[in-house]
Design a protein around this motif. Structure first.
Motif, PDB file in Angstrom:
ATOM      1  N   GLU A  36       0.994  -1.206  -0.084  1.00  0.00           N
ATOM      2  CA  GLU A  36      -0.043   0.012   0.105  1.00  0.00           C
ATOM      3  C   GLU A  36       1.025   1.246  -0.122  1.00  0.00           C
ATOM      4  O   GLU A  36       1.710   1.493   0.919  1.00  0.00           O
ATOM      5  CB  GLU A  36      -0.722  -0.007   1.094  1.00  0.00           C
ATOM      6  N   LEU A  38       2.567   4.650  -2.808  1.00  0.00           N
ATOM      7  CA  LEU A  38       2.723   5.307  -3.921  1.00  0.00           C
ATOM      8  C   LEU A  38       4.022   5.091  -4.511  1.00  0.00           C
ATOM      9  O   LEU A  38       4.969   4.657  -4.204  1.00  0.00           O
ATOM     10  CB  LEU A  38       2.825   6.738  -3.687  1.00  0.00           C
ATOM     11  N   CYS A  39       3.977   4.999  -6.054  1.00  0.00           N
ATOM     12  CA  CYS A  39       5.036   4.544  -6.903  1.00  0.00           C
ATOM     13  C   CYS A  39       5.484   5.656  -7.703  1.00  0.00           C
ATOM     14  O   CYS A  39       4.311   6.297  -8.838  1.00  0.00           O
ATOM     15  CB  CYS A  39       5.008   3.052  -7.594  1.00  0.00           C
ATOM     16  N   LEU A  40       6.588   6.474  -7.759  1.00  0.00           N
ATOM     17  CA  LEU A  40       7.076   7.467  -8.623  1.00  0.00           C
ATOM     18  C   LEU A  40       7.818   6.772  -9.649  1.00  0.00           C
ATOM     19  O   LEU A  40       8.794   6.109  -9.281  1.00  0.00           O
ATOM     20  CB  LEU A  40       7.571   8.710  -7.745  1.00  0.00           C
ATOM     21  N   VAL A 102       2.861   9.363 -11.469  1.00  0.00           N
ATOM     22  CA  VAL A 102       2.807   8.578  -9.731  1.00  0.00           C
ATOM     23  C   VAL A 102       1.664   7.883  -9.960  1.00  0.00           C
ATOM     24  O   VAL A 102       0.627   8.091 -10.427  1.00  0.00           O
ATOM     25  CB  VAL A 102       2.384   9.836  -8.816  1.00  0.00           C
ATOM     26  N   ALA A 104      -0.655   4.887  -7.913  1.00  0.00           N
ATOM     27  CA  ALA A 104      -1.246   4.233  -6.533  1.00  0.00           C
ATOM     28  C   ALA A 104      -0.781   2.826  -6.523  1.00  0.00           C
ATOM     29  O   ALA A 104      -1.050   2.038  -7.515  1.00  0.00           O
ATOM     30  CB  ALA A 104      -2.618   4.481  -6.428  1.00  0.00           C
ATOM     31  N   THR A 106      -1.932  -0.714  -4.362  1.00  0.00           N
ATOM     32  CA  THR A 106      -2.924  -1.380  -3.750  1.00  0.00           C
ATOM     33  C   THR A 106      -2.814  -2.709  -3.815  1.00  0.00           C
ATOM     34  O   THR A 106      -2.729  -3.334  -4.913  1.00  0.00           O
ATOM     35  CB  THR A 106      -4.545  -0.731  -4.685  1.00  0.00           C
ATOM     36  N   GLY A 137       5.458   3.322   1.119  1.00  0.00           N
ATOM     37  CA  GLY A 137       4.534   2.958   1.804  1.00  0.00           C
ATOM     38  C   GLY A 137       4.513   1.796   2.786  1.00  0.00           C
ATOM     39  O   GLY A 137       5.725   1.686   3.233  1.00  0.00           O
TER      40      GLY A 137
END
Ligand code: ZN
Length: 138
Positions: A36, A38-40, A102, A104, A106, A137
């Motif tokens: 969970e 964020l991926c930049l 970016v 998400a 999940t 995360g």
């Protein structure tokens, strides 16, 4: 909070190329163990882009034509930036297509829309260049 960083390297054969890097980013996410967050993903060069769009060859040709209309490669002499370099068009194309995305994260997956794919957009290739992947995360 967990944090993960990786550089992906590319060396295209052509001056301009679009590469679908979604599988490589998914591999990074797996390696990170983050489920969970964020991926930049960002280009580390000012003549390359990272963007999200459809993996459809017709659309990619449309991008090429559209970018060439807005920032044509030639004649090189039309740009003030071109002196020692010939890549002014690549800087402009990079600005149009963007620096980063970016996504998400999940349940351990990239939370992309149904047709969304992540691309590396090269505008001044034939040399080694990098993309940064940073995931944060839990
Ligand atoms: Zn330049």
């Amino acid at each position: 909070m967990k944090s993960y960083r990786k550089e992906l390297w590319f060396h295209t054969n052509q001056r301009r190329e679009f590469i679908n890097i979604t599988p490589e980013v998914e591999k990074c996410l797996e390696e990170s163990g983050i489920t969970e967050g964020l991926c930049l993903v960002n280009a580390m060069h000012i003549t390359a882009s990272v963007f999200i769009n459809d993996d459809e060859s017709g659309l990619h040709q449309d991008f090429e034509v559209w970018l060439e209309k807005l920032a044509p490669e030639k004649p090189y002499s039309q740009y003030r930036h071109n002196g020692f370099e010939d890549n002014a068009d690549a800087h402009l194309k990079r600005t149009l297509m963007g620096r980063e995305v970016v996504v998400a994260v999940t349940k351990g997956k990239l939370d992309l829309g149904p047709w969304e794919q992540i691309f590396y957009g090269e505008f001044d290739g034939k040399r080694r260049k990098r993309v940064l992947v940073k995931i944060i995360g839990e």
